[in-house]
Design a protein around this motif. Structure first.
Motif, mmCIF file in Angstrom:
data_model
loop_
_atom_site.group_PDB
_atom_site.id
_atom_site.type_symbol
_atom_site.label_atom_id
_atom_site.label_comp_id
_atom_site.label_asym_id
_atom_site.label_seq_id
_atom_site.Cartn_x
_atom_site.Cartn_y
_atom_site.Cartn_z
ATOM 1 N N ARG A 170 -14.082 -2.019 -10.917
ATOM 2 C CA ARG A 170 -13.640 -3.027 -11.888
ATOM 3 C C ARG A 170 -12.226 -3.518 -11.585
ATOM 4 N NH1 ARG A 170 -13.875 -2.331 -18.477
ATOM 5 N NH2 ARG A 170 -12.454 -4.015 -19.017
ATOM 6 N N MET A 171 -11.356 -2.619 -11.124
ATOM 7 C CA MET A 171 -9.941 -2.959 -10.951
ATOM 8 C C MET A 171 -9.626 -3.564 -9.587
ATOM 9 S SD MET A 171 -8.055 0.316 -12.748
ATOM 10 C CE MET A 171 -6.429 -0.354 -12.331
ATOM 11 N N TYR A 172 -10.313 -3.077 -8.546
ATOM 12 C CA TYR A 172 -9.945 -3.468 -7.188
ATOM 13 C C TYR A 172 -11.142 -4.022 -6.429
ATOM 14 C CZ TYR A 172 -5.916 -0.624 -8.444
ATOM 15 O OH TYR A 172 -4.839 -0.095 -9.092
ATOM 16 N N GLY A 187 5.091 -0.333 -2.771
ATOM 17 C CA GLY A 187 6.310 -1.126 -2.843
ATOM 18 C C GLY A 187 6.898 -1.431 -1.481
ATOM 19 N N TRP A 188 6.672 -0.516 -0.523
ATOM 20 C CA TRP A 188 7.219 -0.707 0.813
ATOM 21 C C TRP A 188 6.615 -1.915 1.529
ATOM 22 C CZ3 TRP A 188 3.806 -0.574 4.890
ATOM 23 C CH2 TRP A 188 2.544 -0.010 4.622
ATOM 24 N N THR A 189 5.437 -2.368 1.091
ATOM 25 C CA THR A 189 4.790 -3.504 1.768
ATOM 26 C C THR A 189 5.469 -4.839 1.457
ATOM 27 O OG1 THR A 189 3.222 -3.817 -0.067
ATOM 28 C CG2 THR A 189 2.559 -2.322 1.700
ATOM 29 N N LYS A 190 6.317 -4.870 0.426
ATOM 30 C CA LYS A 190 6.971 -6.128 0.050
ATOM 31 C C LYS A 190 7.908 -6.638 1.134
ATOM 32 C CE LYS A 190 6.780 -5.138 -4.912
ATOM 33 N NZ LYS A 190 7.559 -4.910 -6.151
ATOM 34 N N SER A 191 8.426 -5.724 1.936
ATOM 35 C CA SER A 191 9.368 -6.126 2.993
ATOM 36 C C SER A 191 8.677 -6.419 4.316
ATOM 37 C CB SER A 191 10.415 -5.023 3.203
ATOM 38 O OG SER A 191 9.790 -3.795 3.553
ATOM 39 N N LEU A 209 -7.235 -0.466 1.020
ATOM 40 C CA LEU A 209 -6.944 -1.433 -0.040
ATOM 41 C C LEU A 209 -5.585 -2.111 0.124
ATOM 42 C CD1 LEU A 209 -8.255 0.373 -3.263
ATOM 43 C CD2 LEU A 209 -9.291 -1.563 -2.068
ATOM 44 N N LEU A 210 -4.733 -1.587 0.997
ATOM 45 C CA LEU A 210 -3.374 -2.117 1.120
ATOM 46 C C LEU A 210 -3.313 -3.623 1.397
ATOM 47 C CD1 LEU A 210 -1.389 0.692 2.994
ATOM 48 C CD2 LEU A 210 -0.955 -0.207 0.709
ATOM 49 N N PRO A 211 -4.109 -4.176 2.325
ATOM 50 C CA PRO A 211 -4.023 -5.626 2.575
ATOM 51 C C PRO A 211 -4.326 -6.465 1.343
ATOM 52 C CG PRO A 211 -5.195 -4.545 4.368
ATOM 53 C CD PRO A 211 -5.026 -3.525 3.295
ATOM 54 N N ASP A 212 -5.326 -6.074 0.569
ATOM 55 C CA ASP A 212 -5.655 -6.806 -0.651
ATOM 56 C C ASP A 212 -4.542 -6.684 -1.683
ATOM 57 O OD1 ASP A 212 -7.984 -7.524 0.527
ATOM 58 O OD2 ASP A 212 -9.298 -6.325 -0.741
ATOM 59 N N LYS A 258 -1.736 -8.977 -0.723
ATOM 60 C CA LYS A 258 -2.078 -10.374 -0.954
ATOM 61 C C LYS A 258 -2.072 -10.723 -2.440
ATOM 62 C CE LYS A 258 -5.327 -11.770 1.674
ATOM 63 N NZ LYS A 258 -6.681 -11.977 2.267
ATOM 64 N N GLU A 259 -2.539 -9.791 -3.271
ATOM 65 C CA GLU A 259 -2.672 -10.045 -4.700
ATOM 66 C C GLU A 259 -1.456 -9.621 -5.510
ATOM 67 O OE1 GLU A 259 -6.179 -7.869 -5.605
ATOM 68 O OE2 GLU A 259 -7.484 -9.104 -4.334
#
Length: 414
Positions: free
Chosen positions: A406-408, A154-158, A140-143, A146-147
């Motif tokens: 429903r959420m993801y 939080g580490w993916t923001k960089s 689910l990390l790529p989605d 992106k969203e």
């Protein structure tokens, strides 16, 4: 949204009913169940074994897609991992009511007996819960990147989107590499808990672990199939028809292996079986004939049906075949208990009386007027409390899957 609200409400009701019943059981003790000393494993352990199998099958499908590059099934790897996570959560929850004194569960971690397969089952289930969570998380990390949502990301923001997608792909394969053997191991260990009980002739067979795995693949794949069908709906059925057909064939093929093991086991029990073994066969074909027929006939129907053109090319046919399989597999789990516990392993031969095998009576552990203190068999039928408590894993599975969908983004995209 309305459908998901309805399903979440239903899941909440199931969980609430089960927790209230479990609280009543904790207050009164296991005496409110219909389990006694001669029949100490019942509906709770059967339900546990059912959900462990479904969980194992879900991750086997997800891991196999990444390891063996099964392109047709790649759109449903997230759903497969989700079904495995939700199922193992339900299986783990089902253990606690069966323990009775759940307040003593910490002893298994502080004073583990590593000679006991129960300890290894706890280890494998805990590891499996972590692996299935990681499998869902990394996919689910790529989605989420992106969203701009999700958790523990939080580490993916960089990092740029391309890096997160590459990370997800790489770690999905790594988790699959670990997940596939662990998925097989979890059901193997569960089977060994039964098979290593030498005093129970119905369980004491080397066929049990591989048969458990074959049934797990069939039932786990069927659950993935049902969730995927309901997620995409009839409108997108044709788009993913080949994937659904492939899953139907996996279910059918696994059931072919299962029935091979069943035939071999029955043949050996009947041909070379001891008097105790023949007593077990008498129980399953006479006293429990209806339940055993359900165990055999419903999966057999699904196996044949999914090999036909009509069975694997229709939305409704796939749903019906899978539901019939679930009923048959659950009957299979129940039939692990009935013949084994009603064939008392304590026997005595009395040559002068012409008795080859006389069963010692066993104390039921209850003193009540009108109820025998010693019995040679126990007509076990789950109590209403047991039925209510056993709703817990079903409620958890429905709640987790519905909330996640429903959420993801678990629904495959074009």
């Amino acid at each position: 949204m309305k459908k998901s609200n309805l399903l979440l409400g239903l899941a909440g009701v199931l969980i609430l009913i089960s927790l209230i019943a479990w609280g009543y059981q904790i207050n009164k003790g296991l005496i409110v169940t219909n389990m006694r000393n001669p029949f100490s494993w019942g509906l709770y352990i059967a339900t546990f074994a059912f959900f462990v199998g479904v969980a194992a099958g879900g991750l086997i499908i997800s891991s196999s897609v990444y390891l063996f590059n099964i392109e047709k099934l790649k759109p449903f790897t997230r759903i497969a991992s989700l079904s495995a996570f939700a199922s193992i959560l339900g299986a783990g929850a089902m253990i606690f009511p069966d323990m009775g004194r759940v307040d003593r569960v910490w002893n298994i971690f502080v004073y583990p007996n590593f000679k006991s397969p129960l300890v290894w089952d706890v280890v494998v289930i805990s590891a499996y819960l972590l692996i299935t969570f990681l499998s869902v998380y990394v996919q689910l990390l790529p989605d989420w990147k992106k969203e701009g949502r999700g958790f523990l990301n939080g580490w993916t923001k960089s990092h740029p989107q391309e890096y997160v997608e590459a990370f997800s792909k790489k770690w999905s394969k790594r988790v699959a590499l670990v997940g596939l053997p662990v998925a097989i191991l979890i059901h193997t260990v569960t089977a060994l808990i039964f098979a290593t009980q030498e005093s129970r002739g119905w369980w004491n067979t080397a066929v049990l672990p591989p048969d458990f795995v074959s049934v797990a693949i069939a039932s786990g794949t069927a659950l993935v199939l049902v969730i995927a069908l309901l997620a995409v709906g009839k409108d997108q059925f044709e788009q993913y028809k080949e994937a659904f057909q492939r899953m139907a064939l996996i279910v059918a093929g696994s059931l072919v292996v299962h029935f091979f093991f069943v035939a071999v086991d029955l043949l050996i029990h009947g041909w070379w079986g001891s008097p105790e073994g023949k007593e077990v066969l008498s129980l399953i074909f006479s006293h429990y004939g209806f339940l055993y027929g359900t165990e055999l006939l419903l999966p057999a129907f699904t196996m044949v049906f999914f090999l036909t053109k009509k069975g694997k090319n229709s939305f409704n046919a796939l749903i019906i075949g899978s539901l019939l399989l679930f009923i048959g597999v659950f009957a299979h789990r129940l039939m692990l208990m009935y013949p084994a516990f009603n064939s008392i392993p304590l026997t005595l031969a009395i040559p002068g009386a012409g008795i080859e095998s006389w069963a010692y009576p066993v104390a039921i552990g209850q003193l009540q007027e009108g109820v025998p203190v010693f019995v040679s068999s126990w007509a076990y039928m789950p109590s209403l409390v047991e039925y209510a408590v056993a709703l817990l894993p079903f409620g958890l599975l429905l709640f987790v899957v519905t909330l996640a969908l429903r959420m993801y983004n678990f629904v495959p995209q074009k």
